[in-house]
Design an enzyme around this catalytic site. Structure first.
Site, PDB file in Angstrom:
ATOM      1  N   ARG A  52       0.689  -1.082   0.407  1.00  0.00           N
ATOM      2  CA  ARG A  52       0.040   0.385   0.025  1.00  0.00           C
ATOM      3  C   ARG A  52       0.934   1.299   0.150  1.00  0.00           C
ATOM      4  O   ARG A  52       0.395   2.295  -0.105  1.00  0.00           O
ATOM      5  CB  ARG A  52      -0.688  -0.462   1.016  1.00  0.00           C
ATOM      6  N   LYS A 142       5.556 -17.157   9.845  1.00  0.00           N
ATOM      7  CA  LYS A 142       5.154 -17.437  10.649  1.00  0.00           C
ATOM      8  C   LYS A 142       4.592 -16.291  11.303  1.00  0.00           C
ATOM      9  O   LYS A 142       4.992 -14.564  11.129  1.00  0.00           O
ATOM     10  CB  LYS A 142       5.757 -17.523  11.124  1.00  0.00           C
ATOM     11  N   GLU A 211      17.954 -12.552  23.881  1.00  0.00           N
ATOM     12  CA  GLU A 211      18.372 -11.477  23.561  1.00  0.00           C
ATOM     13  C   GLU A 211      18.857 -10.304  24.417  1.00  0.00           C
ATOM     14  O   GLU A 211      17.395  -9.763  25.422  1.00  0.00           O
ATOM     15  CB  GLU A 211      17.354 -11.176  21.986  1.00  0.00           C
ATOM     16  N   ASP A 230       5.863 -15.046  19.977  1.00  0.00           N
ATOM     17  CA  ASP A 230       6.599 -15.254  19.275  1.00  0.00           C
ATOM     18  C   ASP A 230       8.363 -15.845  18.697  1.00  0.00           C
ATOM     19  O   ASP A 230       7.995 -16.555  17.858  1.00  0.00           O
ATOM     20  CB  ASP A 230       7.255 -13.142  19.677  1.00  0.00           C
ATOM     21  N   HIS A 235      10.131 -20.602  16.736  1.00  0.00           N
ATOM     22  CA  HIS A 235      10.992 -21.656  16.414  1.00  0.00           C
ATOM     23  C   HIS A 235      11.544 -22.297  16.955  1.00  0.00           C
ATOM     24  O   HIS A 235      12.189 -23.188  17.185  1.00  0.00           O
ATOM     25  CB  HIS A 235      12.151 -20.399  16.824  1.00  0.00           C
ATOM     26  N   LYS A 334      13.891 -10.715  25.804  1.00  0.00           N
ATOM     27  CA  LYS A 334      14.132  -9.625  25.265  1.00  0.00           C
ATOM     28  C   LYS A 334      14.820  -8.783  27.083  1.00  0.00           C
ATOM     29  O   LYS A 334      14.736  -9.086  27.764  1.00  0.00           O
ATOM     30  CB  LYS A 334      12.984  -8.476  24.501  1.00  0.00           C
TER      31      LYS A 334
END
Length: 462
Positions: A52, A142, A211, A230, A235, A334
């Site tokens: 878009r 995913k 992370e 997530d 994963h 995180k």
């Protein structure tokens, strides 16, 4: 002398990226394509972007060229692809505009959905009404649904859209990373490991993806997803499947996916209770290096009512004769002190001695084997650590993914029933969290995690 017959070039293929103006395309997909072209210069690829957002031909061409070069493609090849590529500004949910785009398909084409799952589903519904040219293969990012029921609905929609399931490729880029790719051959083709890869010799297995990154502008997605949806649901569970599955009869897609499915069907909460077999936490204000990090709830775009976790750990059992009684802990978070992307296999110690340990680094591709051995004299015991690093030059993960999609290598994709099983495992955990049965711990940004978690990220006993 008869002249050698030249090897025919692969048929030209077109890559149409839906959502081409987004971060995934610029940061991962196009550099991945660049890495593929760097290693396989004979591939003939044409590129079309659609989204878009308005982009001028000059801006699009520059983006493409820079991203391909980042992935390792030569300046000449990057310029050639960029100059011949095109970008179409269109509303992907407008049936007429999507029909016009599909009318341009005149040969083997990959339609890559670099889109949020809800938009992907809507586009597929429109394509089902339009009809999909038989030369088109679909590649979907995913998550595949938001729960088991929606994953099943998506699978039904895709079955209605294309009769041949081999034309649907569900992408998990973890399957394109070199360390994950080699997990199966490492444990099945290596006599040293093959003979000890079971509950008799293995004490526990951890799959960790910690992370130091924070939200990095992704609050709109992450605050609705959280660490479990997530990372763990996709994963880390597919990595578990590769670690725990029985050796397939061959490396064809059906045999590999059947073995993955069997392993995931056997996954149970380790304590029998999803609430006590899992942990969750959220970061508070802190610092990572020289960067000051605000409390997660103070981050732009975060809504406290979502009760989102930024660190999740789940301990499960794979209830098969090979693995019964062995805890598998999957952890991801995180804003932690350091990046830690690894699989750790701890072997059962001999007597009271230290345990041997195999560490597979999912980032550096290093493998370390820590063995109990003689200390300062023949009576002592001390560790001996052997390290090795894969010296081969590998494709970027998305280069590996694109190669598989272009070549129809379904084994590197996620089969629909496998995706459903991964949601089946996570749904009871999410329900326990929503019911408040698992407390929300906290940890300062830049720390190793909540006090008390340390190396043990979940309960390993009932």
């Amino acid at each position: 002398m008869t002249a050698a017959v030249p090897t025919p070039l692969p048929a030209p293929q077109r890559l149409i990226v839906l959502g081409a103006s987004g971060d995934l395309t610029r940061r991962l997909l196009l550099p991945g394509l660049g890495s593929l072209l760097a290693q396989q210069g004979e591939r003939r690829i044409s590129l079309t972007g659609a989204d878009r957002r308005e982009l001028t031909p000059k801006v699009w061409s520059s983006r493409v060229q820079d991203a391909l070069r980042e992935g390792g493609a030569s300046s000449e090849r990057s310029a050639q692809i960029a100059q011949t590529s095109d970008y179409r500004t269109l509303d992907l949910l407008d049936e007429a505009q999507l029909r016009d785009l599909m009318a341009t398909v005149d040969g083997p084409t990959v339609l890559y959905f670099a889109l949020p799952p809800s938009i992907t589903r809507s586009v597929c519904q429109i394509l089902a009404r339009i009809g999909l040219p038989h030369q088109v293969r679909l590649a979907l990012e995913k998550p595949f649904g938001e729960d088991e029921a929606s994953a099943r609905e998506l699978n039904t929609l895709l079955e209605d859209l294309v009769e041949d399931s081999s034309r649907v490729f569900r992408v998990d880029h973890f399957l394109g990373t070199a360390p994950v790719l080699r997990l199966l051959p490492l444990r099945t083709a290596n006599p040293l490991l093959r003979g000890v890869w079971d509950a008799r010799q293995v004490e526990s297995i951890d799959v960790v993806y910690d992370e130091s990154l924070t939200l990095e502008g992704r609050a709109g997605y992450y605050d609705r997803a959280g660490a479990l949806r997530d990372m763990v649901q996709s994963h880390l569970l597919i990595t578990l499947a590769l670690l725990a599955m029985e050796e397939p009869a061959d490396l064809g897609a059906q045999a590999v996916h059947d073995a993955q499915l069997a392993a995931l069907r056997a996954v149970r909460p380790f304590t029998g209770d999803p609430g006590t077999s899992s942990r969750r936490a959220r970061y508070t204000a802190g610092s990572i290096g020289e960067r000051t990090v605000p409390d997660y709830l103070a981050e732009d775009g975060v809504e406290a009512a979502n009760d989102t976790e930024t660190l999740a750990a789940v301990t499960v059992e794979v209830d098969t004769p090979r693995w019964r009684g062995v805890p598998f802990t999957l952890r991801s978070g995180k804003a932690l002190a350091r990046n830690r992307f690894e699989t750790v296999v701890r072997f059962r110690p001999v007597g009271d001695g230290p345990a041997d340990r195999l560490v597979i680094d999912l980032d550096t591709q290093e493998i370390a084997l820590r063995l109990a051995t003689g200390g300062t004299d023949w009576r002592g015991t001390g560790p001996l650590e052997l390290r090795g690093e894969d010296q081969a030059v590998h494709l970027w993960p998305y280069g590996q993914v694109l190669q598989a999609v272009f070549d129809g290598d379904e084994a590197l994709g996620v089969r629909g029933d496998v995706a459903e099983q991964m949601w089946r495992i996570c749904e009871p955990i999410l329900a326990a969290w929503q019911q408040g049965r698992t407390p929300m711990d906290t940890y300062p940004a830049g720390s190793e995690g909540p006090t008390g978690w340390e190396q043990e990220t979940a309960v390993h006993s009932s």
